[in-house]
Design a protein around this motif. Structure first.
Motif, short mmCIF file in Angstrom:
data_model
loop_
_atom_site.label_atom_id
_atom_site.label_comp_id
_atom_site.label_asym_id
_atom_site.label_seq_id
_atom_site.Cartn_x
_atom_site.Cartn_y
_atom_site.Cartn_z
N MET A 1 0.72 -1.13 -0.04
CA MET A 1 0.01 -0.12 -0.04
C MET A 1 0.70 1.46 -0.07
N ALA A 2 0.51 2.21 -0.75
CA ALA A 2 1.10 3.50 -0.69
C ALA A 2 0.94 4.42 0.35
N ASN A 3 2.14 5.22 0.88
CA ASN A 3 1.82 6.06 1.85
C ASN A 3 1.32 7.43 1.46
N ILE A 4 1.73 8.46 2.12
CA ILE A 4 1.16 9.66 1.82
C ILE A 4 1.58 10.08 0.39
N PRO A 5 0.89 10.54 -0.54
CA PRO A 5 1.25 11.04 -1.88
C PRO A 5 2.42 11.67 -1.87
N MET A 6 3.39 11.34 -2.89
CA MET A 6 4.53 12.14 -3.04
C MET A 6 4.35 13.73 -3.88
N ARG A 7 3.09 13.55 -4.56
CA ARG A 7 2.83 14.70 -5.40
C ARG A 7 1.12 14.59 -5.10
N PRO A 8 0.63 15.91 -5.29
CA PRO A 8 -0.71 15.96 -5.01
C PRO A 8 -1.38 15.59 -6.22
N PRO A 9 -2.46 15.02 -6.04
CA PRO A 9 -3.21 14.38 -7.19
C PRO A 9 -3.97 15.48 -8.12
N LYS A 10 -3.80 15.01 -9.55
CA LYS A 10 -4.52 15.37 -10.52
C LYS A 10 -5.95 15.37 -10.30
N LEU A 11 -6.83 16.39 -10.29
CA LEU A 11 -8.43 16.21 -10.01
C LEU A 11 -8.88 17.22 -11.10
N PRO A 12 -10.04 16.40 -11.63
CA PRO A 12 -10.56 17.12 -13.01
C PRO A 12 -11.43 18.45 -12.22
N GLY A 13 -11.22 19.61 -12.92
CA GLY A 13 -11.86 20.82 -12.34
C GLY A 13 -11.14 21.69 -11.23
N TYR A 14 -9.81 21.02 -10.87
CA TYR A 14 -9.14 21.79 -9.61
C TYR A 14 -7.87 21.85 -10.26
N ASP A 15 -7.15 23.07 -9.54
CA ASP A 15 -5.67 23.26 -9.94
C ASP A 15 -4.83 23.38 -8.63
N PHE A 16 -4.02 22.69 -8.65
CA PHE A 16 -3.31 22.55 -7.43
C PHE A 16 -2.48 23.92 -6.91
N VAL A 17 -2.44 24.46 -5.83
CA VAL A 17 -1.85 25.69 -5.16
C VAL A 17 -0.59 25.29 -4.30
N THR A 25 -3.08 10.03 8.75
CA THR A 25 -4.00 9.59 7.95
C THR A 25 -4.08 10.11 6.73
N ALA A 26 -3.80 11.37 6.53
CA ALA A 26 -4.05 12.29 5.36
C ALA A 26 -3.26 13.47 5.09
N THR A 27 -3.37 13.95 3.98
CA THR A 27 -2.74 15.34 3.75
C THR A 27 -3.84 16.30 3.25
N VAL A 28 -3.66 17.28 3.24
CA VAL A 28 -4.59 18.47 3.03
C VAL A 28 -3.79 19.35 2.16
N TYR A 29 -4.50 19.54 0.91
CA TYR A 29 -3.82 20.53 -0.12
C TYR A 29 -4.95 21.74 -0.43
N LEU A 30 -4.29 22.67 -0.67
CA LEU A 30 -5.14 23.79 -1.42
C LEU A 30 -5.16 23.91 -2.60
N TYR A 31 -6.27 23.85 -3.42
CA TYR A 31 -6.58 23.99 -4.76
C TYR A 31 -7.45 25.10 -5.08
N ASN A 32 -7.41 25.30 -6.46
CA ASN A 32 -8.31 26.37 -6.99
C ASN A 32 -9.30 25.75 -7.62
N PRO A 39 -11.06 29.16 -3.79
CA PRO A 39 -10.25 28.25 -3.20
C PRO A 39 -10.90 27.28 -2.23
N VAL A 40 -10.34 25.70 -2.38
CA VAL A 40 -10.97 24.78 -1.46
C VAL A 40 -9.86 24.04 -0.91
N ALA A 41 -9.92 23.54 0.15
CA ALA A 41 -9.01 22.47 0.82
C ALA A 41 -9.41 20.82 0.45
N VAL A 42 -8.61 20.27 -0.07
CA VAL A 42 -8.74 18.95 -0.56
C VAL A 42 -7.96 17.99 0.37
N LYS A 43 -8.80 16.95 1.08
CA LYS A 43 -8.11 16.06 2.00
C LYS A 43 -7.89 14.77 1.24
#
Length: 473
Positions: A1-17, A25-32, A39-43
């Motif tokens: 099983m993978a651990n914390i993602p090395m890079r933020p995921p690519k999500l349709p309709g969202y741009d990583f900030v 258990t999780a990483t929280v990123y800021l996306y637009n 702006p939204v937070a993505v857990k």
């Protein structure tokens, strides 16, 4: 099983900030988000979702979505699974940080803490009414939105009220029964954790770190379980306000407030008594203020209107102000207590007051807004045949009542109803027997109110209230 993602995921309709933070258990990123633009937070889950992890992540998303309409609960905008199998939840971005920073950087005023407590109690009661237990209320899980509003977040270890699965908790904020593994958590445990959080806003740390200064987590747990709660030692905090918190932090869960709404009402009454206003409760289907505060607010509005028109109507206003002064004085006496249907007759040593819900008497509904009134609780009746009789020497009064629908685990919550009592909420006592003997009160009568409490801690919609009149000598 993978651990914390090395890079933020690519999500349709969202741009990583940027990355906002990470945990076990999780990483929280800021996306637009592109549409709508915000702006939204993505857990994002730290591990790929095996069936158990998927169930936990989906549970958090479902719980938050169920409560998202509440103004003091962090809204969820969406959820899904990344291309490499990690779960994610899209939530409102709260740029103001958390109350953990406020706790450490500065203490809050009494008025600010009461305002915060009423808002969060409203959110917590809304969660409890949806059968959701939070389990981990603490300053770092209370976020601050772009509008400066506090919101309760991180439902990651929340459970259904009927779920007995072992979950995590944070020892500095957990009640004794959770630390001793006597329960996995409950409404009463959440109320304790919220009160511990409010206490910390006064002193800058969790309650049992204050003054005791433990050097290890095991020492802290021992203090919480075995030692008395330290005093706030804040001269600017009225004793009645501290008493409200101390009740919510009682080591015995049965001696705490029966619901987060009751906790909020106690804070509203204290806030109104000392600061002249009250933060409204924000709970669907519930009045913003308890009936006693609503009456006093109306009396104040009437007094202001009379003062405004006094230049033109001196004599009529003089008469009206005299009447209003009497009303206001009466309201001051009943600042924290509602005494519906008090029987003032003195011709008999025993008086019975009809149980609530009589059509010709509206006063018995004064305390309905302090208890749960959803469909499940609406069926819980009030005690019947509540009577009181003075002892021969007049020193005590024995009250008895009957339960019209007895069920396994039923108990009774009773309290003295006394016009001069300014802390009614702190005197509620529970008993398993349909009788209680109390000290006779000063004056011509002694009054109590009694509610049925089910095993699941839900109460009668309205208490039964009776007054026993002292025998004439």
């Amino acid at each position: 099983m993978a651990n914390i993602p090395m890079r933020p995921p690519k999500l349709p309709g969202y741009d990583f900030v940027q990355m906002l933070g990470s945990g076990a258990t999780a990483t929280v990123y800021l996306y637009n988000q592109r549409m709508p633009a915000r702006p939204v937070a993505v857990k994002v889950s730290a591990k790929t979702l095996d069936p158990r992890a998927a169930a936990l992540f989906n549970r958090e998303a479902n719980f938050m979505a169920k409560l998202s309409s509440h103004p003091y609960i962090l809204p969820v905008y969406g959820a899904g699974v990344t291309s490499d199998g990690h779960g994610y939840i899209v939530i409102e971005y709260a740029p103001g940080g958390t109350y953990n920073s406020i706790m450490k950087d500065r203490s809050m005023t009494c008025e600010q803490v009461l305002d915060l407590g009423i808002k969060l109690s409203s959110a917590l009661f809304t969660a409890h009414r949806s059968n959701i237990i939070h389990h981990d209320i603490k300053p770092s899980n209370i976020l601050i939105t772009s509008k400066g509003l506090p919101v309760l977040g991180d439902f990651g270890i929340s459970t259904d009220v009927y779920d007995r699965t072992e979950t995590g908790f944070s020892p500095p904020w957990a009640p004794p029964e959770v630390l001793q593994h006597l329960t996995n958590g409950s409404e009463a445990a959440d109320i304790y954790s919220l009160a511990a959080t409010l206490y910390a806003m006064f002193v800058g740390c969790s309650p049992f770190q204050h003054e005791y200064h433990p050097r290890s987590q095991s020492e802290l747990i021992s203090l919480i379980v075995n030692q008395p709660l330290p005093r706030l030692n804040r001269p600017d905090v009225p004793v009645d306000v501290e008493a409200v918190l101390r009740r919510a932090l009682n080591k015995d869960p049965d001696q705490r407030y029966y619901s987060a709404l009751e906790f909020a009402r106690a804070m509203q009454r204290a806030q109104f008594a000392y600061f002249g206003h009250a933060t409204p409760v924000t709970v669907e289907g519930m009045p913003a203020y308890p009936k006693d505060i609503e009456r006093r607010r109306r009396a104040t509005d009437q007094r202001d209107q009379i003062t405004h028109s006094s230049r033109r109507w001196v004599k009529p206003v003089g008469i009206t102000v005299g009447i209003l002064a009497a009303i206001t004085a009466a309201a001051q006496i009943f600042a924290f207590v509602v005494v519906p249907r008090m029987d003032s007759a003195t011709g008999s040593d025993t008086k019975q007051v009809a149980t609530p819900r009589t059509k010709d008497d509206d006063n018995n509904r004064n305390n309905q807004d302090d208890v749960i009134t959803d469909t499940a609780n609406a069926q819980i009746p009030s005690p019947e045949n509540l009577n009181g009789t003075y002892a021969a020497d007049g020193s005590s009064v024995t009250f008895t009542w009957t339960n019209p629908d007895p069920q396994s685990g039923d108990t009774y919550a009773w309290a003295i109803v006394q016009g001069s009592n300014t802390d009614q909420s702190a005197q509620t006592v529970t008993t398993s027997d349909p009788t209680v003997t109390v000290n006779a009160q000063e004056g011509s009568q002694t009054c109590i109110q009694v509610s049925i409490v089910r095993k699941n801690r839900q109460m009668s919609v309205s208490p039964a209230i009776a007054c026993a009149s002292k025998p004439q000598e």
